[in-house]
Design an enzyme around this catalytic site. Structure first.
Site, PDB file in Angstrom:
ATOM      1  N   GLY A  19       0.813  -1.212   0.000  1.00 57.94           N
ATOM      2  CA  GLY A  19       0.000   0.000   0.000  1.00 57.94           C
ATOM      3  C   GLY A  19       0.844   1.259   0.000  1.00 57.94           C
ATOM      4  O   GLY A  19       0.476   2.260   0.613  1.00 57.94           O
ATOM      5  N   ASN A  28       1.280   3.422  -2.208  1.00 54.01           N
ATOM      6  CA  ASN A  28       0.865   4.439  -3.183  1.00 54.01           C
ATOM      7  C   ASN A  28      -0.015   5.543  -2.605  1.00 54.01           C
ATOM      8  O   ASN A  28      -0.265   6.550  -3.257  1.00 54.01           O
ATOM      9  CB  ASN A  28       0.120   3.779  -4.350  1.00 54.01           C
ATOM     10  CG  ASN A  28      -1.115   3.024  -3.897  1.00 54.01           C
ATOM     11  OD1 ASN A  28      -1.070   2.275  -2.932  1.00 54.01           O
ATOM     12  ND2 ASN A  28      -2.224   3.212  -4.591  1.00 54.01           N
ATOM     13  N   ILE A  49      -0.105   7.102   4.512  1.00 55.46           N
ATOM     14  CA  ILE A  49       1.148   6.977   5.241  1.00 55.46           C
ATOM     15  C   ILE A  49       2.123   6.046   4.524  1.00 55.46           C
ATOM     16  O   ILE A  49       3.337   6.196   4.667  1.00 55.46           O
ATOM     17  CB  ILE A  49       0.918   6.521   6.696  1.00 55.46           C
ATOM     18  CG1 ILE A  49       0.299   5.128   6.762  1.00 55.46           C
ATOM     19  CG2 ILE A  49       0.059   7.522   7.441  1.00 55.46           C
ATOM     20  CD1 ILE A  49       0.165   4.603   8.187  1.00 55.46           C
ATOM     21  N   GLY A  50       1.607   5.101   3.737  1.00 55.27           N
ATOM     22  CA  GLY A  50       2.489   4.239   2.963  1.00 55.27           C
ATOM     23  C   GLY A  50       3.267   5.019   1.924  1.00 55.27           C
ATOM     24  O   GLY A  50       4.459   4.794   1.703  1.00 55.27           O
ATOM     25  N   TYR A  70     -13.034  -4.746  11.957  1.00 56.07           N
ATOM     26  CA  TYR A  70     -11.800  -3.968  11.802  1.00 56.07           C
ATOM     27  C   TYR A  70     -10.936  -4.069  13.053  1.00 56.07           C
ATOM     28  O   TYR A  70      -9.715  -4.290  12.972  1.00 56.07           O
ATOM     29  CB  TYR A  70     -12.141  -2.506  11.530  1.00 56.07           C
ATOM     30  CG  TYR A  70     -10.927  -1.609  11.445  1.00 56.07           C
ATOM     31  CD1 TYR A  70     -10.052  -1.694  10.356  1.00 56.07           C
ATOM     32  CD2 TYR A  70     -10.641  -0.696  12.451  1.00 56.07           C
ATOM     33  CE1 TYR A  70      -8.927  -0.878  10.279  1.00 56.07           C
ATOM     34  CE2 TYR A  70      -9.528   0.120  12.379  1.00 56.07           C
ATOM     35  CZ  TYR A  70      -8.673   0.022  11.292  1.00 56.07           C
ATOM     36  OH  TYR A  70      -7.554   0.818  11.216  1.00 56.07           O
TER      37      TYR A  70
END
Length: 317
Positions: free
Chosen positions: A23, A25, A28-29, A184
């Site tokens: 992730g 893109n 925080i990634g 979640y």
């Protein structure tokens, strides 16, 4: 004003080191990828959407165009909601990368409507935990050959929100009413249990120099919040006009991930939980060793790993 703000002060370079970020893109990634790139690392953005990944690379290059001693940005196709995609991506990385010094398990989904991954898992546990579990297990032999190496799992403060233990008897919500928030929470609890059990098994197998970390990045204003708003339409105004003002930017939210990945102060720590660039105490459910072992065994079975597969390879033996 932002909550839980901290900053990684380490100036450590990543020249000659390879980092894989799931992730990478968005959110925080993406900023984590940019930080590693500035430090001179070979940074692989493992993403589901290649168009967005290419745009992220363009954005990072533009943001860093005046800087020197930069690293390399690469893209790998990875859909964590598909075990085939996970296996294919891992196989390509193992073929092309001689070392993997950092694995940042960052990608995730948050409070989405009930749906299934391509392999029939509930989407949040399938993406946030099972996909990353398999990805880590497949890359682990290469990581063990790249010491000192670190594995960083992005969890959430939300894991405190569920009073009970992780439901290993019905991990995929097949026999109970579905609640996206609890799903979640359980997936983020699974991230911590996995981190701690992985640390234990590394030590049990005599592997030194591979450290594991899990963290709460802070309350960050990223695309994930949109699912939360859609799930609670009555609260949309509250989140849009009140809560967002107190959220961290992706740059601020990436600081604890970066700290766990590069900072010298935690180089000899492993299996711990962090927030605001500091060690913190997770919930009692996250410290349950029986559940950590049970989740490991169940995950191994669900993702279809061979019982004879040994990801713990010490090249010195």
């Amino acid at each position: 004003m932002n909550l839980f703000r901290a900053e990684c002060s380490s100036k450590a370079r990543l020249d000659g080191k390879t980092a894989v970020i799931t992730g990478g893109n968005v959110g925080i990634g993406k900023y984590t990828a940019q930080d590693f790139y500035v430090r001179g690392g070979r940074v692989i953005l493992a993403c589901r959407n290649l168009d967005k990944a290419n745009q992220a690379v363009a954005d990072i290059n533009q943001a860093c165009k005046e800087l020197e001693n930069l690293g390399t940005l690469l893209i790998a196709k990875l859909d964590l909601a598909s075990l085939k995609s996970v296996r294919d991506c891992a196989a390509r990385l193992l073929k092309n990368e001689k070392r993997i010094d950092l694995l940042i398990n960052n990608a995730g989904v948050m409070m989405c409507p009930k749906s299934l991954t391509k392999d029939g898992f509930e989407m949040q546990i399938g993406t946030n935990h099972l996909g990353h579990f398999l990805f880590t297990m497949l890359l682990l032999p290469r990581i063990c050959q790249s010491t000192p190496a670190r594995i960083v799992n992005v969890s959430s403060l939300a894991h405190y929100g569920y009073g009970g233990r992780i439901d290993l008897a019905d991990l995929n919500w097949e026999n109970k009413r579905y609640f996206s928030l609890i799903s979640y929470i359980q997936s983020k609890l699974a991230n911590i249990l996995f981190t701690k059990e992985l640390d234990r098994k590394l030590k049990e197998n005599g592997i030194s120099g591979v450290n594991t970390y899990c963290l709460h990045p802070g309350c960050v204003n990223t695309d994930l919040i949109n699912n939360l708003e859609a799930s609670f339409c009555i609260m949309d105004w509250f989140f849009r006009y009140v809560v967002r003002k107190f959220l961290l930017t992706p740059q601020q939210g990436a600081q604890t991930t970066i700290y766990c990945a590069v900072d010298e102060k935690c180089a000899n720590e492993s299996g711990l939980y962090y927030t605001s660039c500091s060690v913190a105490t997770p919930s009692s459910a996250a410290l349950n060793k029986e559940d950590a072992r049970g989740l490991w065994d169940l995950s191994w079975k669900l993702v279809g790993l061979d019982k004879n597969y040994n990801p713990f390879v010490d090249p010195s033996k």
